[in-house]
Design a protein around this motif. Structure first.
Motif, short mmCIF file in Angstrom:
data_model
loop_
_atom_site.label_atom_id
_atom_site.label_comp_id
_atom_site.label_asym_id
_atom_site.label_seq_id
_atom_site.Cartn_x
_atom_site.Cartn_y
_atom_site.Cartn_z
N ALA A 389 0.84 -1.19 0.00
CA ALA A 389 0.00 0.00 0.00
C ALA A 389 0.87 1.24 0.00
CB ALA A 389 -0.92 0.01 1.22
N GLU A 390 0.27 2.37 -0.34
CA GLU A 390 0.97 3.63 -0.21
C GLU A 390 -0.02 4.70 0.25
OE1 GLU A 390 2.73 4.43 -3.99
OE2 GLU A 390 0.89 5.25 -4.86
N ALA A 391 0.52 5.69 0.96
CA ALA A 391 -0.25 6.84 1.41
C ALA A 391 0.54 8.09 1.10
CB ALA A 391 -0.55 6.74 2.90
N GLU A 392 -0.19 9.16 0.78
CA GLU A 392 0.46 10.39 0.34
C GLU A 392 -0.32 11.59 0.87
OE1 GLU A 392 0.76 12.77 -3.85
OE2 GLU A 392 1.16 10.60 -3.92
N THR A 393 0.39 12.67 1.17
CA THR A 393 -0.24 13.93 1.56
C THR A 393 0.67 15.07 1.16
OG1 THR A 393 -1.33 15.08 3.40
CG2 THR A 393 0.79 14.04 3.87
N VAL A 394 0.17 16.29 1.30
CA VAL A 394 1.01 17.47 1.14
C VAL A 394 0.72 18.39 2.32
CG1 VAL A 394 -0.64 18.72 -0.33
CG2 VAL A 394 1.79 19.32 -0.38
N LEU A 395 1.80 18.97 2.85
CA LEU A 395 1.75 19.71 4.10
C LEU A 395 2.24 21.14 3.87
CD1 LEU A 395 1.75 19.96 7.26
CD2 LEU A 395 4.04 18.92 7.20
N GLU A 396 1.50 22.09 4.44
CA GLU A 396 1.95 23.47 4.53
C GLU A 396 2.10 23.79 6.01
OE1 GLU A 396 -0.31 26.26 2.26
OE2 GLU A 396 -0.51 24.89 0.55
N PHE A 397 3.33 24.12 6.41
CA PHE A 397 3.64 24.24 7.84
C PHE A 397 4.91 25.06 7.97
CE2 PHE A 397 5.61 21.99 11.66
CZ PHE A 397 4.78 22.59 12.59
N GLU A 398 4.88 26.06 8.84
CA GLU A 398 6.03 26.95 9.03
C GLU A 398 6.46 26.95 10.49
OE1 GLU A 398 7.74 28.14 6.64
OE2 GLU A 398 6.31 27.48 5.09
N PRO A 399 7.18 25.91 10.91
CA PRO A 399 7.62 25.84 12.31
C PRO A 399 8.63 26.95 12.63
CG PRO A 399 8.71 24.16 10.99
CD PRO A 399 7.68 24.79 10.10
N GLN A 400 8.57 27.42 13.85
CA GLN A 400 9.48 28.47 14.30
C GLN A 400 10.66 27.92 15.07
OE1 GLN A 400 8.75 31.68 13.19
NE2 GLN A 400 7.28 30.39 12.07
N HIS A 401 10.53 26.70 15.58
CA HIS A 401 11.62 26.11 16.36
C HIS A 401 11.42 24.59 16.42
CE1 HIS A 401 8.65 25.88 19.61
NE2 HIS A 401 8.43 27.17 19.44
N PHE A 402 12.36 23.89 17.03
CA PHE A 402 12.41 22.42 16.99
C PHE A 402 11.26 21.75 17.74
CE2 PHE A 402 14.50 23.42 20.96
CZ PHE A 402 14.18 22.38 21.80
N GLN A 403 10.58 22.48 18.63
CA GLN A 403 9.47 21.87 19.38
C GLN A 403 8.18 21.81 18.58
OE1 GLN A 403 9.69 24.27 23.03
NE2 GLN A 403 10.27 22.38 24.11
N GLN A 404 8.19 22.38 17.38
CA GLN A 404 7.01 22.37 16.52
C GLN A 404 7.26 21.42 15.36
OE1 GLN A 404 6.88 26.61 15.79
NE2 GLN A 404 5.42 26.93 17.46
N MET A 405 6.35 20.45 15.18
CA MET A 405 6.52 19.38 14.20
C MET A 405 5.18 19.03 13.57
SD MET A 405 8.86 16.81 16.51
CE MET A 405 8.10 17.29 18.07
N ALA A 406 5.21 18.53 12.35
CA ALA A 406 4.01 18.01 11.70
C ALA A 406 4.45 17.10 10.57
CB ALA A 406 3.13 19.14 11.16
N GLY A 407 3.57 16.14 10.21
CA GLY A 407 3.94 15.25 9.12
C GLY A 407 3.09 14.01 9.03
N LEU A 408 3.72 12.96 8.52
CA LEU A 408 3.08 11.68 8.20
C LEU A 408 3.67 10.61 9.12
CD1 LEU A 408 1.22 10.18 6.09
CD2 LEU A 408 3.30 9.84 4.73
N VAL A 409 2.81 9.87 9.81
CA VAL A 409 3.29 8.91 10.80
C VAL A 409 2.69 7.53 10.55
CG1 VAL A 409 1.47 9.46 12.49
CG2 VAL A 409 3.66 8.51 13.28
N CYS A 410 3.51 6.49 10.69
CA CYS A 410 3.05 5.11 10.76
C CYS A 410 3.03 4.76 12.24
CB CYS A 410 3.97 4.19 9.98
SG CYS A 410 4.00 4.60 8.22
N TYR A 411 1.86 4.46 12.77
CA TYR A 411 1.64 4.48 14.22
C TYR A 411 1.00 3.18 14.69
CZ TYR A 411 -0.12 6.27 18.72
OH TYR A 411 -0.41 6.47 20.05
N TYR A 412 1.53 2.65 15.79
CA TYR A 412 0.86 1.54 16.47
C TYR A 412 0.30 1.99 17.81
CZ TYR A 412 -0.32 -2.85 18.59
OH TYR A 412 -1.03 -3.85 19.21
N ASP A 413 1.18 2.51 18.69
CA ASP A 413 0.73 3.06 19.96
C ASP A 413 1.74 4.09 20.43
OD1 ASP A 413 2.86 1.61 21.07
OD2 ASP A 413 1.59 0.11 22.01
N THR A 414 1.59 4.58 21.65
CA THR A 414 2.43 5.68 22.12
C THR A 414 3.90 5.31 22.21
OG1 THR A 414 2.02 5.11 24.44
CG2 THR A 414 0.54 6.72 23.43
#
Length: 532
Positions: A389-414
């Protein structure tokens, strides 16, 4: 001859409770910590299925903030008494990680139709999990659930309890009966009760919900028992047959068609590895399959094909074919609500962290807590339902520092995820990198971060190729750069994740702002495409 191809519900769809009302068939499955609670599917022919929604859509019905991984909704039971739908469910607050206790609270909601509205919950008990409701021919209603015994040296799965439910008083009444303590297979849970030809048939799961899983049937002419075990138990199992493509077969429920044919819905897992592997993993999670049933001359349910092992293909019932329209692969976020394929973690989306209207045709997520949080994550995800399978997205995001993040995740649990994320580095500016967590062990496997300063849009893609998956990125959605890392798919499975999980791999969109400023990220679309 029309065939049912198993599994009928691919990806994470465990503990199926199947029900027929008139010409319609419904299946309810466990959702654990994923919101909304209790996923519902619909069919007219038992061959073609479609998701139609969720039963628990309000925090007054289900509040899961802080629930453990693989806590929350366990093993719902869907039933109908001729007038309305009943749904019984457990909300598990404590389990695993060395805990001897299971804080498991059982509730009942009702609805005039499968689409709802579903009522406010009636609290039932907390003596154990996997509750179900049986409507007897005399109009009385009975709750069943397994009993949990936390005491050292005891059988923790201490039998199946039966108690009457009074719908007028909206509470359990009368004595509690322990009607069945199980067989030597052990781990007796998941009870469902049926009545046929004057017999009460008790269908239970045994053996534990991994590779020794099984279905056992017992019967009695009195609802309180005693119950005799089918002399040919288990009725269904893949135990001792590692060569079968469907493993972990167990936790079943029964349904009778309009023409009198019988079928059993049950969970299965499909391992990545070959039969001779020392350890096998099912990253798609526990899925739902169907088997056709016949009744033996002495009145016991048997699989139609003659053995007690799960079949990949099963004869379909004598019903008109009823396929559903094909679902689109691409979601442009133009609808006012999220697609039924999307779920969130532990809590419903609300405008404080998710919006489909602030920027029309975009999904806007406001950054909140980390991927390790059991409280307020800004994450929207769907099940992985194919090995390829494949998954795709496009992101618009302007982080100001390293504590701000966004994106695409393959996730099972915490404690188990692989995250392709956009952030900011003091020297490089806007960057792209990969973060991983493997049973709680954090890593940054890329040799440095990839500079993408000046990119207004970042296209992100993940591709699964059965055993492994990897990421790619692009500035325009046409020219893709592969990230030279492959990740083992097995690491996002029940079998790997602390050996205690019950869900499966999800692919999601997420945003974090660990500074508390709640910076937003905009996603223009999401594509999920099965490649099998």
């Amino acid at each position: 001859m029309t065939r049912i191809l198993n599994p009928i519900l691919r990806g994470f769809h465990p503990d199926p409770s199947i029900l027929r009302v008139g010409d319609d068939y419904f299946i309810a499955t466990s959702t654990f910590e994923w919101w909304p609670g209790v996923r519902l599917h619909h069919s007219r022919d038992l061959v073609h299925w479609r998701p139609i929604g969720y039963a628990l859509t309000r925090t007054s019905q289900l509040e899961m903030l802080g629930n453990p991984d693989s806590g929350g909704i366990w093993a719902p039971c869907l039933s109908h008494d001729g007038a309305q739908f009943y749904l019984i469910y457990t909300d598990v607050k404590t389990w695993g990680n060395g805990e001897v206790f299971k804080d498991a609270h059982n509730y009942l909601v009702t609805a005039p139709s499968i689409e709802g509205p579903w009522s406010e919950p009636v609290y039932l008990n907390s003596s154990g999990f996997d509750p179900s409701l049986f409507h007897d021919e005399d109009g009385r209603k009975w709750l069943l659930n397994m009993r949990w015994d936390h005491r050292k040296g005891r059988n923790a799965f201490a039998g199946i309890l039966l108690q009457e439910y009074d719908p007028q008083q909206k509470r359990l009444v009368g004595p509690v009966h322990n009607i069945f303590r199980g067989t030597p297979l052990g781990v007796t849970e998941g009870p469902h009760l049926y009545k046929k030809d004057g017999w009460y048939y008790l269908v239970v799961a045994e053996g534990g919900t991994t590779y020794a899983h099984a279905v056992t049937v017992a019967r009695s002419q009195r609802i309180e028992g005693p119950y005799e075990v089918d002399p040919c138990y288990p009725t269904l199992t893949a135990r001792g047959h590692p060569e079968l493509p469907l493993q972990k077969a167990g936790h079943a429920s029964l349904v009778q068609t309009q023409q009198g044919e019988w079928y059993m819905a049950h969970l299965v897992g499909r391992p990545l590895e070959p039969p001779q592997a020392l350890r096998r993993h099912c990253p798609l999670g526990r899925e739902t399959a169907l088997q056709k049933i016949r009744w033996s001359p002495d009145g016991w349910p048997r699989l139609w094909h003659g053995s007690n092992t799960p079949a990949l293909e099963v004869e379909a019932p004598a019903l008109p074919a009823h396929p559903w329209p094909k679902e689109p692969e691409r979601d442009d976020f133009e609808a006012p609500t999220l697609s039924l394929h999307f779920q969130t973690l532990r809590h419903p989306p609300d405008p404080s962290w998710l919006s489909l209207t602030e920027r029309p045709s975009y999904l806007r997520l406001f950054g909140r807590e980390s991927l390790s949080s059991r409280h307020r994550q800004s994450l929207v995800a769907r099940r992985l339902q194919h090995f390829y399978a494949e998954a795709e997205t496009v992101l618009e995001f302007e982080p100001q520092h390293f504590q701000q993040m966004a994106g695409l995740v393959c996730y099972y649990d915490t404690g188990n995820w692989v995250y392709l994320r956009v952030s900011r580095d003091e020297a490089l500016g806007k960057t792209l990198s990969i973060l991983t967590c493997d049973n709680g062990h954090y890593d940054e496997p890329l040799d440095g971060e990839l500079g993408i300063e000046g990119w207004s849009r970042v296209y992100l893609k993940v591709r699964y190729q059965r055993d492994t998956f990897g990421f790619a990125y692009s500035a325009n959605g046409l020219d893709w750069s592969e990230i030279p890392l492959r990740f083992p798919a097995y690491k996002l499975s029940d079998d790997h994740c602390r050996g205690l999980g019950f869900t499966g791999t999800f692919i999601g969109l997420c945003a974090q702002d660990l500074s508390g400023a709640r910076l937003h990220a905009d996603f223009d679309y999401f594509v999920y495409r099965g490649l099998e």
